[in-house]
Scaffold this active site. Structure first.
Site, PDB file in Angstrom:
ATOM      1  N   GLY A 176       0.837  -1.198   0.000  1.00 28.77           N
ATOM      2  CA  GLY A 176       0.000   0.000   0.000  1.00 28.77           C
ATOM      3  C   GLY A 176       0.870   1.245   0.000  1.00 28.77           C
ATOM      4  N   CYS A 177       0.541   2.189  -0.875  1.00 29.70           N
ATOM      5  CA  CYS A 177       1.336   3.427  -0.915  1.00 29.70           C
ATOM      6  C   CYS A 177       0.422   4.626  -1.118  1.00 29.70           C
ATOM      7  CB  CYS A 177       2.416   3.328  -1.985  1.00 29.70           C
ATOM      8  SG  CYS A 177       3.738   4.524  -1.728  1.00 29.70           S
ATOM      9  N   GLY A 178      -0.587   4.722  -0.247  1.00 33.99           N
ATOM     10  CA  GLY A 178      -1.455   5.898  -0.244  1.00 33.99           C
ATOM     11  C   GLY A 178      -0.857   6.951   0.666  1.00 33.99           C
ATOM     12  N   LYS A 193      -7.152  -1.600  11.421  1.00 34.43           N
ATOM     13  CA  LYS A 193      -8.034  -1.804  12.580  1.00 34.43           C
ATOM     14  C   LYS A 193      -9.177  -2.760  12.268  1.00 34.43           C
ATOM     15  CE  LYS A 193      -8.469   2.275  11.192  1.00 34.43           C
ATOM     16  NZ  LYS A 193      -7.907   3.537  11.185  1.00 34.43           N
ATOM     17  N   ILE A 217      -0.797   8.293  18.624  1.00 36.38           N
ATOM     18  CA  ILE A 217      -0.845   8.257  20.088  1.00 36.38           C
ATOM     19  C   ILE A 217      -0.447   6.868  20.570  1.00 36.38           C
ATOM     20  CG2 ILE A 217      -2.241   8.682  22.132  1.00 36.38           C
ATOM     21  CD1 ILE A 217      -4.238  10.160  20.326  1.00 36.38           C
ATOM     22  N   LYS A 258     -11.688  -0.014  16.850  1.00 35.10           N
ATOM     23  CA  LYS A 258     -10.647   0.395  17.795  1.00 35.10           C
ATOM     24  C   LYS A 258     -11.015  -0.022  19.221  1.00 35.10           C
ATOM     25  CE  LYS A 258      -9.317   4.246  14.825  1.00 35.10           C
ATOM     26  NZ  LYS A 258      -9.658   5.632  14.457  1.00 35.10           N
ATOM     27  N   GLY A 276      -4.237  10.719   9.940  1.00 34.06           N
ATOM     28  CA  GLY A 276      -3.372  11.503   9.063  1.00 34.06           C
ATOM     29  C   GLY A 276      -2.145  10.717   8.678  1.00 34.06           C
TER      30      GLY A 276
END
Lengths: 430, 430
Positions: free
Chosen positions: A13-15, A107, A138, A207, A306
């Site tokens: 994946g390379c988004g 997730k 976090i 999550k 992000g």
């Protein structure tokens, strides 16, 4: 002492996240090598659309054959940032079979199939790390499964979805309705074109499942998590919340039952007091409270999504997994020894804020209060306002089982003097 | 798969923290065994006063011969919660020599001799973990050295001493002076009989040294940390702070210089805006902001001291070190490869809030402003109030080198029209 033979990494994946992972691995290669104890080399990047322009991503590493990449046999670590169930699941499993450890930000997959993936990792002596799957940069997975490994976690309560927090924050500060706030979130790039996963709480529920499993050392799957989205929260709800000195947040709440014999996990909008630290979490930020027996109350706060923050979490895991590879060891795997069952929502103990439209005549309050009493639900406060034969009753309850609260509301709806139930919302964080 | 032969643990010190460690190891033995993968047995507790009553501490484990305990040769992990430099240092070194890993809560020792202790651990293939040395139960050491291992930390800013935060919070909320607030802190058990280490900033400076070293992958010792205590903060300072929309906190600040070639570490009281999350950290709580290139701003919050929270951190480390022992591996050791020098305080770039008592006559402001300009210090705001021939000038500067700010103040003191410098305080968090 630095090993000179590099550890080989494959990226799936390379988004937004993948290209940031690539950028950091390229520009901070020397730091990563120092921290790992060996050079770390990106040897292949699997993408669906090879012709897309990806600035700073070496074209010679791009491939469309993800399966061949993970089957090379010389890959030490596979980083999976594709998302979704398939082909991510098959690729991760194949990676383990071919001797690689895996760092994932997925997730949905972990909440659905975490146990099977952990078992596959253990079978092949590999690591499965996924700090980036929960609340972006976090640190939560590592603190829960390592820092608090000697403590007993009783509760995890947090804002774990940035999109919905942005929308609710807008509604709170500007008085906007849901649609208007969603439009603004979409325009600013905080909400996707199809916002379902966020606004219906699926993302937060995944999550919550992951956090509950780690916190309570038991298996919690997405299906075990009670879920209510926030699409029905109205400007009127925010007005009611303000009157109570509260705001409204979409919360993920994982709790150990008072008797310690079961756990619960749920996602729903709730009122929380303005004095609670979660009330001041603005825009797309995330924050999670953890209550543990010895540690007390801890809070972790930061950007929950992000490209860069998620990449930071992925790379922290990459360094740890690479160190483990060099030490020919593995980090902590699944810990599900408590086998605590997950109780249904009806057994959750919580509080309700209920707005009723009622007939403005003598005896209505007594009638309503009787319904609460019959269901064993104790009332904390009642506020009655009325004019022109119509009245509004706002009832805030003490803590009671959610099933008793639901049954109470159901019975209230059937009363002739109750014209309608304007809103029901749980109250948390007190 | 559970190993049946237990891992053996020796405990050095059995005060507030040690007895809580003992309690948890005894009452949660089964959980610890499950999380480690083998039983964990406390085999000896070294104390100075064996006759003291310690509820729940098995009398048969008590010994006064700490050296003999760490020399037994069958100890897997030594937990050091004695504090201070000696005999802690000698005992930890001896523990490494006899094959044990060490979990320590000793900030003073780590800030003074961390490099030598890490070297000794590495030489003997042992672990040295010390999450409990910084901010009690709040996970900080592990997030900095593991979660953010793939990121570049630029700044650590926090409240890392509970005693001084309690005192400053009291002064802020009640208008009390320093002595009065200290008395209350002492009466409530938040301050020790001799509060020097806390109020003069030594405790916070030790934590700043540890945090800066880990965050910037370089060696920072206690002597490298600029330190100002908070005993001279007055009620008048709080009044000035309020006028600026600020409060006053004792902050530990570790920064990478803008050019990336050096770092700084400092502890001093500072004004921070009420809108900053650290402003709302009350009583004896701790909170630390971490700014990293990819992760952005993270905050960690919780109880920074106390027996139970510190024990939670010790036990988290114990589980990690025991797992490493079973895997015959070690966790991350010292990472000091950047060898970044620590710059003196004069090179720190910060802002000043200066209150001057001046003569109330024409030209004074121009004269004062000229002194600032001569030192290259740009003024942000000036507030002038005057009556009866006396006036007060409050100047808030833009960011400038601390040396330039100090020189400016020195020059101001020499002006005939400046009757006195009522207060100088740095302004942070903007």
């Amino acid at each position: 002492m630095m090993r000179t033979r590099p550890l080989k990494v494959a990226l799936l994946g390379c988004g937004v996240v993948g290209s940031e992972v690539t950028r950091i691995m390229t520009t901070h290669a020397e730091d990563l090598a120092q921290r790992v104890g060996a050079p770390v080399e990106l040897v292949g990047i699997a993408v669906r659309r090879p012709d897309r322009v990806r600035e700073g991503v070496p074209a010679e590493l791009i491939t469309t054959d993800a399966t061949a990449l993970v089957k090379r046999g010389d890959i030490d670590v596979v980083i999976e940032v594709i998302g979704g169930i398939e082909p991510a699941r098959a690729l991760i499993t194949t990676a383990f079979e071919h001797g690689a450890s895996v760092v994932s930000a997925n997730k949905a997959l972990l909440a659905q199939d975490g146990a099977a993936l952990h078992a596959a990792a253990e079978q092949h002596g590999a690591d499965l790390y996924y700090e980036a799957a929960v609340a972006g940069a976090i640190p939560l997975v590592r603190p829960l499964r390592e820092s608090l490994a000697g403590d007993k976690v009783n509760r995890v309560l947090g804002i774990v979805n940035g999109t919905t927090n942005f929308i609710l924050d807008k509604m709170d500060t500007s008085g906007a309705g849901y649609s208007e706030a969603l439009d603004e979130a979409t325009a600013l790039g905080y909400a996707e074109a199809d916002p379902t996963a966020d606004v219906e709480g699926f993302d937060a529920a995944a999550k919550a499942a992951i956090l509950a499993g780690i916190a309570f050392h038991t298996r919690v799957r997405l299906d075990d998590v009670y879920r209510e989205g926030m699409t029905e929260v109205t400007a009127a709800d925010f007005a009611s919340a303000k009157q109570m000195g509260c705001t409204i947040k979409l919360l993920a709440i994982c709790e150990r039952a008072a008797d310690g014999r079961s756990v619960t996990a749920r996602v729903h909008p709730a009122m929380i007091p303005l004095s609670h630290p979660l009330a001041s979490v603005r825009e797309a930020y995330n924050a999670v409270f953890v209550e543990a027996e010895a540690a007390g109350q801890l809070m972790f706060y930061g950007p929950g999504a992000g490209g860069s923050p998620t990449a930071s979490a992925v790379l922290g895991d990459l360094v740890a997994v690479c160190r483990n590879k060099l030490a020919e060891a593995t980090g902590p795997g699944e810990s599900a020894y408590t086998r605590l069952p997950v109780s249904p929502m009806g057994e959750v103990v919580t509080r309700y804020h209920i707005s009723l439209d009622v007939a403005d005549k003598p005896g209505v309050l007594a009638q309503v209060a009787t319904v609460f009493a019959e269901h064993g639900v104790s009332i904390d406060t009642v506020r009655q306002t009325g004019k022109d034969g119509e009245a509004s009753l706002v009832v805030v309850t003490h803590r009671a089982a959610d099933a008793a609260l639901s049954a109470t509301v159901e019975k209230l709806r059937g009363l002739e003097t109750v014209r309608g139930v304007a809103s029901i919302m749980r109250v948390e964080g007190e």
